[in-house]
Design an enzyme around this catalytic site. Structure first.
Site, PDB file in Angstrom:
ATOM      1  N   GLU A 175       0.828  -1.206   0.000  1.00  0.00           N
ATOM      2  CA  GLU A 175       0.000   0.000   0.000  1.00  0.00           C
ATOM      3  C   GLU A 175       0.862   1.255   0.000  1.00  0.00           C
ATOM      4  O   GLU A 175       1.878   1.305   0.685  1.00  0.00           O
ATOM      5  CB  GLU A 175      -0.883  -0.041   1.259  1.00  0.00           C
ATOM      6  CG  GLU A 175      -1.805   1.120   1.421  1.00  0.00           C
ATOM      7  CD  GLU A 175      -2.690   0.969   2.667  1.00  0.00           C
ATOM      8  OE1 GLU A 175      -3.098  -0.157   2.997  1.00  0.00           O
ATOM      9  OE2 GLU A 175      -2.954   1.986   3.304  1.00  0.00           O
ATOM     10  N   GLU A 208      -2.860  10.737   2.936  1.00  0.00           N
ATOM     11  CA  GLU A 208      -3.997  10.690   3.857  1.00  0.00           C
ATOM     12  C   GLU A 208      -4.078  12.016   4.620  1.00  0.00           C
ATOM     13  O   GLU A 208      -3.137  12.402   5.303  1.00  0.00           O
ATOM     14  CB  GLU A 208      -3.780   9.532   4.822  1.00  0.00           C
ATOM     15  CG  GLU A 208      -4.917   9.270   5.765  1.00  0.00           C
ATOM     16  CD  GLU A 208      -4.715   7.961   6.508  1.00  0.00           C
ATOM     17  OE1 GLU A 208      -5.631   7.125   6.462  1.00  0.00           O
ATOM     18  OE2 GLU A 208      -3.652   7.758   7.121  1.00  0.00           O
ATOM     19  N   LYS A 225      -7.327   4.059  -5.387  1.00  0.00           N
ATOM     20  CA  LYS A 225      -8.583   4.374  -4.703  1.00  0.00           C
ATOM     21  C   LYS A 225      -8.528   5.814  -4.199  1.00  0.00           C
ATOM     22  O   LYS A 225      -7.493   6.254  -3.691  1.00  0.00           O
ATOM     23  CB  LYS A 225      -8.768   3.477  -3.476  1.00  0.00           C
ATOM     24  CG  LYS A 225      -8.778   1.987  -3.744  1.00  0.00           C
ATOM     25  CD  LYS A 225      -8.920   1.248  -2.415  1.00  0.00           C
ATOM     26  CE  LYS A 225      -8.992  -0.248  -2.621  1.00  0.00           C
ATOM     27  NZ  LYS A 225      -9.326  -0.969  -1.385  1.00  0.00           N
ATOM     28  N   TRP A 244     -13.829   9.265   4.474  1.00  0.00           N
ATOM     29  CA  TRP A 244     -14.569   8.538   5.509  1.00  0.00           C
ATOM     30  C   TRP A 244     -14.491   9.330   6.806  1.00  0.00           C
ATOM     31  O   TRP A 244     -13.646  10.230   6.948  1.00  0.00           O
ATOM     32  CB  TRP A 244     -14.035   7.115   5.679  1.00  0.00           C
ATOM     33  CG  TRP A 244     -12.612   6.980   6.132  1.00  0.00           C
ATOM     34  CD1 TRP A 244     -11.491   7.246   5.391  1.00  0.00           C
ATOM     35  CD2 TRP A 244     -12.149   6.524   7.414  1.00  0.00           C
ATOM     36  NE1 TRP A 244     -10.366   6.987   6.129  1.00  0.00           N
ATOM     37  CE2 TRP A 244     -10.731   6.543   7.373  1.00  0.00           C
ATOM     38  CE3 TRP A 244     -12.787   6.096   8.573  1.00  0.00           C
ATOM     39  CZ2 TRP A 244      -9.953   6.157   8.463  1.00  0.00           C
ATOM     40  CZ3 TRP A 244     -12.001   5.705   9.658  1.00  0.00           C
ATOM     41  CH2 TRP A 244     -10.605   5.740   9.590  1.00  0.00           C
ATOM     42  N   THR A 263     -10.142   6.429  18.421  1.00  0.00           N
ATOM     43  CA  THR A 263     -10.223   6.749  16.998  1.00  0.00           C
ATOM     44  C   THR A 263     -10.653   8.193  16.792  1.00  0.00           C
ATOM     45  O   THR A 263     -10.105   8.907  15.957  1.00  0.00           O
ATOM     46  CB  THR A 263     -11.226   5.808  16.305  1.00  0.00           C
ATOM     47  OG1 THR A 263     -10.800   4.480  16.517  1.00  0.00           O
ATOM     48  CG2 THR A 263     -11.287   6.094  14.816  1.00  0.00           C
TER      49      THR A 263
END
Ligand SMILES: *[C@@H]1O[C@H](CO)[C@@H](O)[C@H](O)[C@H]1NC(C)=O
Ligand SMILES: *[C@@H]1O[C@H](CO)[C@@H](O)[C@H](O)[C@H]1NC(C)=O
Ligand SMILES: *[C@@H]1O[C@H](CO)[C@@H](O)[C@H](O)[C@H]1NC(C)=O
Ligand SMILES: *[C@@H]1O[C@H](CO)[C@@H](O)[C@H](O)[C@H]1NC(C)=O
Ligand SMILES: *[C@@H]1O[C@H](CO)[C@@H](O)[C@H](O)[C@H]1NC(C)=O
Ligand SMILES: *[C@@H]1O[C@H](CO)[C@@H](O)[C@H](O)[C@H]1NC(C)=O
Ligand SMILES: *[C@@H]1O[C@H](CO)[C@@H](O)[C@H](O)[C@H]1NC(C)=O
Length: 325
Positions: free
Chosen positions: A122, A126, A206, A210, A221
């Protein structure tokens, strides 16, 4: 999504910086025999997402609705559970990917550009909207998330208000991340645990958003995402103007010839392309076109048959959870 968040909590509890590795694959070629990947059989592919719905012809959308607008593809989070994402229907095997986008605004919203392979190599960009002065680069090899020391933060001006061009140039020797044409990070093959952790297998591209700050997520989180997402302040929107892709090894299909995950084990083939045509125009293209001479009953699969098209940025497989929890 839920399990990703558990993973996030586990990572935070362990005191490590968190990044959203993609840890789900339909078929891991390192563990079993998987269908071949459909390749991009051209050197380059460009798409202008202001041009209308045909811009999505070679992409699959998940997690919501993504539409062409005058600013580009519009990804919107309007309510809990939205995670609009598009993914190429083809793989590339080393190459360059450039995407011009404006990240989504909104507390806890994550905008991503990800290259990902079937065995969970990957390469990432981000952006956590809450922290609107930088964007992260990251990478993983073979789904190895035993440590989270691979990311860097790159300064960027107003990523949620301005369009920037984010690029990845990926060869068997090194990966370069570029921001608006300037290289901001280089990773050499040897620097990734002597290549063991180096991304080196065919990848899809991609792009999407989100909500890391979804109120149902764990406290850890939400903290990572910079706070709880308040959906009444939405919609939170990312605009993707264009994407240019160069495939350094164009081919119709890529196959893992063994279970090493080494780039030297990947075989490229053109034998399944352009082979099923029956129309006159396609036949003439074939005849005048390329080295692929075939009228045999080969099958051209236009879709990403072997890759999950689940929520691109937030799915964690049971294997990883088991490993972490
Ligand atoms: C594949 O096998 C490796 C090593 O046995 C294991 O760590 C990994 O979890 C497996 N991956 C999947 C997706 O099952
Ligand atoms: C928006 O995209 C969806 C598919 O994601 C499509 O069904 C719909 O017709 C599009 N709407 C417009 C206004 O183009
Ligand atoms: C892609 O290429 C086109 C044509 O050269 C250019 O207009 C566009 O800005 C490029 N997009 C990116 C993301 O580099
Ligand atoms: C996973 O990566 C770490 C470094 O981040 C490395 O020490 C370890 O050997 C790697 N594990 C495997 C199975 O390659
Ligand atoms: C993002 O949202 C915050 C809070 O609503 C607002 O203060 C800021 O101006 C917005 N930024 C952009 C670029 O829209
Ligand atoms: C497959 O065809 C493409 C386009 O014609 C060509 O560039 C490429 O070199 C071929 N690849 C293989 C493995 O033959
Ligand atoms: C298949 O046909 C397309 C369209 O004519 C062409 O661009 C491509 O290079 C061909 N692929 C191969 C492998 O010959």
């Amino acid at each position: 999504m839920k399990s990703s968040m558990k993973w996030a909590a586990a990572a935070l509890a362990a005191g490590v910086p968190l990044c959203a590795a993609q840890t789900y694959t339909d078929c891991d070629p390192l563990n079993k025999t998987c269908p071949a990947d459909t390749g991009l059989d051209q050197w380059s592919y460009s798409v202008d997402f202001t041009s209308g719905s045909s811009a999505f012809d070679q992409w699959t959308t998940t997690g919501g609705t993504v539409n062409s607008t005058s600013l580009g593809a519009r990804f919107a989070i309007t309510e809990e559970g939205d995670a609009p994402t598009i993914q190429t229907d083809f793989y590339i095997f080393f190459g360059r990917v450039e995407a011009k986008f404006r990240c989504a605004n909104g507390t806890g919203i994550i905008s991503t550009m990800v290259l990902e392979s079937d065995d969970l190599d990957e390469i990432d960009w981000e952006q956590i909207s809450t922290f609107d002065t930088y964007i992260q680069t990251n990478y993983y090899g073979k789904g190895n998330t035993t440590s989270y020391d691979r990311y860097t933060n790159v300064d960027v001006t107003d990523p949620n208000g301005e369009f920037h061009t984010y690029a990845v140039d990926w060869t068997s020797e090194r990966i370069e991340w570029s921001l608006d044409g300037t290289v901001v990070r280089t990773l050499e093959y040897a620097d990734a645990v002597d290549g063991t952790n180096y991304p080196q297998t065919p990848m899809v591209v991609k792009l999407g958003i989100w909500a890391g700050g979804d109120p149902s997520n764990s406290a850890g989180t939400i903290e990572w995402a910079g706070g709880e997402t308040d959906y009444t302040a939405g919609p939170f929107i990312m605009y993707l103007e264009s994407v240019n892709i160069t495939n350094y090894s164009p081919a119709c299909s890529y196959t893992y010839s063994d279970k090493t995950g080494d780039y030297t084990s990947i075989t490229s083939s053109n034998s399944t392309c352009n082979a099923t045509s029956t129309s006159t125009s396609e036949k003439s293209t074939l005849a005048s076109g390329s080295a692929v001479a075939s009228s045999s009953a080969a099958v051209y699969t236009g879709g990403a048959s072997s890759l999950s098209i689940g929520s691109a940025v937030s799915v964690v497989g049971a294997g990883l959870l088991a490993a972490l929890l």
